[in-house]
Scaffold this motif. Structure first.
Motif, PDB file in Angstrom:
ATOM      1  N   VAL A  51      29.536   3.162 -22.612  1.00 47.24           N
ATOM      2  CA  VAL A  51      28.221   3.192 -21.969  1.00 47.24           C
ATOM      3  C   VAL A  51      27.132   3.135 -23.041  1.00 47.24           C
ATOM      4  O   VAL A  51      27.184   3.862 -24.028  1.00 47.24           O
ATOM      5  CB  VAL A  51      28.060   4.481 -21.121  1.00 47.24           C
ATOM      6  CG1 VAL A  51      26.647   4.556 -20.547  1.00 47.24           C
ATOM      7  CG2 VAL A  51      29.089   4.508 -20.000  1.00 47.24           C
ATOM      8  N   GLY A  52      26.191   2.230 -22.848  1.00 47.61           N
ATOM      9  CA  GLY A  52      25.121   2.057 -23.815  1.00 47.61           C
ATOM     10  C   GLY A  52      25.373   0.937 -24.806  1.00 47.61           C
ATOM     11  O   GLY A  52      24.477   0.561 -25.573  1.00 47.61           O
ATOM     12  N   LYS A  53      26.600   0.368 -24.793  1.00 49.32           N
ATOM     13  CA  LYS A  53      26.920  -0.717 -25.726  1.00 49.32           C
ATOM     14  C   LYS A  53      27.172  -2.041 -25.015  1.00 49.32           C
ATOM     15  O   LYS A  53      27.812  -2.939 -25.568  1.00 49.32           O
ATOM     16  CB  LYS A  53      28.126  -0.343 -26.595  1.00 49.32           C
ATOM     17  CG  LYS A  53      27.837   0.783 -27.581  1.00 49.32           C
ATOM     18  CD  LYS A  53      28.946   0.939 -28.602  1.00 49.32           C
ATOM     19  CE  LYS A  53      28.567   1.984 -29.665  1.00 49.32           C
ATOM     20  NZ  LYS A  53      29.603   2.088 -30.722  1.00 49.32           N
ATOM     21  N   GLU A  54      26.635  -2.177 -23.819  1.00 47.88           N
ATOM     22  CA  GLU A  54      26.839  -3.397 -23.041  1.00 47.88           C
ATOM     23  C   GLU A  54      26.219  -4.625 -23.715  1.00 47.88           C
ATOM     24  O   GLU A  54      26.630  -5.759 -23.466  1.00 47.88           O
ATOM     25  CB  GLU A  54      26.246  -3.249 -21.637  1.00 47.88           C
ATOM     26  CG  GLU A  54      26.914  -2.203 -20.776  1.00 47.88           C
ATOM     27  CD  GLU A  54      26.346  -0.796 -20.977  1.00 47.88           C
ATOM     28  OE1 GLU A  54      26.776   0.121 -20.270  1.00 47.88           O
ATOM     29  OE2 GLU A  54      25.458  -0.634 -21.865  1.00 47.88           O
ATOM     30  N   HIS A  55      25.229  -4.396 -24.578  1.00 50.19           N
ATOM     31  CA  HIS A  55      24.546  -5.505 -25.239  1.00 50.19           C
ATOM     32  C   HIS A  55      25.107  -5.812 -26.634  1.00 50.19           C
ATOM     33  O   HIS A  55      24.609  -6.708 -27.301  1.00 50.19           O
ATOM     34  CB  HIS A  55      23.045  -5.210 -25.337  1.00 50.19           C
ATOM     35  CG  HIS A  55      22.362  -5.146 -24.013  1.00 50.19           C
ATOM     36  ND1 HIS A  55      22.222  -6.249 -23.200  1.00 50.19           N
ATOM     37  CD2 HIS A  55      21.795  -4.114 -23.341  1.00 50.19           C
ATOM     38  CE1 HIS A  55      21.584  -5.906 -22.092  1.00 50.19           C
ATOM     39  NE2 HIS A  55      21.324  -4.615 -22.155  1.00 50.19           N
ATOM     40  N   TYR A  56      26.127  -5.079 -27.053  1.00 52.84           N
ATOM     41  CA  TYR A  56      26.752  -5.380 -28.334  1.00 52.84           C
ATOM     42  C   TYR A  56      27.616  -6.630 -28.160  1.00 52.84           C
ATOM     43  O   TYR A  56      28.505  -6.670 -27.308  1.00 52.84           O
ATOM     44  CB  TYR A  56      27.632  -4.218 -28.799  1.00 52.84           C
ATOM     45  CG  TYR A  56      26.864  -3.038 -29.365  1.00 52.84           C
ATOM     46  CD1 TYR A  56      25.723  -2.549 -28.734  1.00 52.84           C
ATOM     47  CD2 TYR A  56      27.290  -2.403 -30.514  1.00 52.84           C
ATOM     48  CE1 TYR A  56      25.028  -1.459 -29.252  1.00 52.84           C
ATOM     49  CE2 TYR A  56      26.597  -1.305 -31.042  1.00 52.84           C
ATOM     50  CZ  TYR A  56      25.468  -0.849 -30.400  1.00 52.84           C
ATOM     51  OH  TYR A  56      24.770   0.227 -30.899  1.00 52.84           O
TER      52      TYR A  56
END
Length: 459
Positions: A342-347
């Protein structure tokens, strides 16, 4: 208690003639009983506006509103779909649902059977045409329709067009579109691409489609306003009061505005650019990651790159109208299930790695398709639509004598027909409406672009 009166109602229904007019059933299942059960059962129709499944997640403007309403009451939402507005009312009065979460037309027939509540929606029919260009000038008055070719499906749109023609003294060149495989949304698309110049649509459907086709002009109203709203049984006054209060208080809420923007304002198109550097043999800044993870699933990396291009234009910060995120535009629920923190969807690497896992997972679902080139079309279709809609299209293909393990001219044709109520309401379909043309084009575009990549980037 609810099961008892449902059983009584079922018995009454079996004895009643289905051809009789809708009449009010006698129930006393109101908001207090719903709170006891912890569930609000909403009835709606499958459509691009009200409710549909998108990549395995429920979507739709009316769905989002009724979900917000249920949450405000502390209730879990359960959705049931009907085939048409008559069926919505019939199911409501049989106790199969608590509330119709659909803009039900305010007609005398329905007013005698239900109580309307919530937002008083005012809608009308519009002429769908293109914006001004060197070759096309949009009409600004209905009198200009004389001598013009206008297309309409049988039903209220064709009826209004015929009546308008009479009001003008004749002269509109009316085309009655009887082909069952062509929907109102297909006609709107044909206007956009210039195949036809004019069609008729309900305003909300036209407004939604304008987010797909920005060259549309939908400013010319051709009918009187029609009122519509949610509805409940006449014996549920407390639910009526709650729905009216919620709509009054939430019409300007951030959640309501966000839903409106999602369906009627945000463009559904992803802007696209060209290959990063043909001279250097680079498609994007992420080629090394496409090569790494394509190898793990035995794919050509240029197909994976083409998929990313279609989804996000290689923009790792992209967020779609539906909430899909990142380079590979996975829905958050899917991304997390595939291991994205969660929070790394844009990596970028997290997105590509998760997408590769998801593609491999779907590949196992099509193990009976032995041709790898054929199989990849089903996988890409599932990536775009959600696997349930592809299974529906396969079931339809089998029912109508086509090969359910072949994409082109077989399953792909029924993907297109998934936006037609005759087909998505078929008993073999389990996932309802879907805008199939998007998926149909998605598969073709990715594979054709991948071929271009292969020709220009040799390794």
């Amino acid at each position: 208690m609810k099961q008892i009166w449902l059983l009584i109602l079922a018995c009454i229904s079996m004895m009643a003639c289905r051809q009789q007019p809708i009449t009010e059933t006698i129930t006393h299942y109101d908001l207090p009983q719903m709170k006891d059960s912890g569930v609000l059962v909403a009835l709606t129709l499958n459509s691009s506006i009200s409710y549909f499944d998108y990549r395995g997640e429920p979507m739709g403007f009316q769905y989002e509103l009724v979900n917000q309403f249920a949450q405000s009451l502390g209730l879990k939402l359960e959705i049931k779909t009907a085939k048409n507005t008559q069926d919505l009312v019939h199911q409501l009065l049989l106790g199969e649902g608590d509330l119709i979460a659909y803009p039900l037309p305010v007609t005398k027939e329905f007013k005698d059977s239900v109580t309307f509540c919530g937002e008083d929606i005012i809608t009308h029919q519009v002429l769908v045409q293109r914006n001004a260009s060197k070759k096309f000038k949009p009409l600004k008055d209905v009198t200009e329709l004389i001598g013009k070719e206008v297309y309409a499906k049988p039903g209220k749109h064709l009826t209004r067009l015929i009546n308008l023609d009479k009001e003008l003294g004749g002269g509109i060149l009316i085309h009655k579109v009887e082909n069952d495989s062509i929907t109102n949304e297909d006609l709107i698309m044909q206007v956009s691409n210039g195949t036809i110049d004019y069609a008729i649509s309900d305003f909300d459907l036209a407004r939604l489609n304008k987010t797909y086709y920005p060259n549309l002009n939908i400013d010319l109203a051709i009918s009187f306003d029609q009122r519509a709203s949610w509805a409940v049984r006449k014996t549920s006054p407390q639910l009526v009061e709650a729905a009216n209060l919620w709509h009054k208080e939430n019409a300007v809420s951030p959640a309501y505005k966000a839903s409106t923007k999602r369906y009627f304002e945000i463009s559904k198109r992803t802007p696209h650019g060209s290959i990063l550097s043909l001279k250097d043999g680079k498609i994007s800044h992420f080629d090394h990651l496409f090569k790494k993870y394509a190898k793990e699933i035995d794919w050509d990396w240029r197909i994976l790159a083409s998929l990313a291009y279609t989804e996000s234009n290689f923009d790792s910060t992209a967020v779609s109208w539906a909430g899909a995120k990142g380079l590979m535009q996975l829905m958050p629920k899917t991304a997390h299930a595939m291991g994205v923190p969660v929070g790394k969807e844009h990596y970028a690497e997290e997105s590509i790695k998760a997408a590769s896992k998801y593609l491999a997972l779907m590949e196992r679902s099509f193990s009976k398709i032995t041709d790898p080139n054929e199989k990849i079309k089903f996988i890409l279709g599932s990536y775009n639509a959600g696997i349930g809609h592809i299974f529906d299209a396969m079931a339809l293909a089998e029912k109508y004598g086509k090969n359910k393990y072949v994409w082109d001219n077989n399953v792909a044709e029924y993907v297109l027909l998934k936006s037609n109520e005759e087909y998505y309401n078929d008993p073999v379909c389990k996932n309802g409406y879907f805008r199939g043309r998007e998926t149909y084009n998605f598969v073709r575009e990715i594979l054709s672009r991948a071929e271009v990549y292969k020709q220009k980037i040799k390794h």
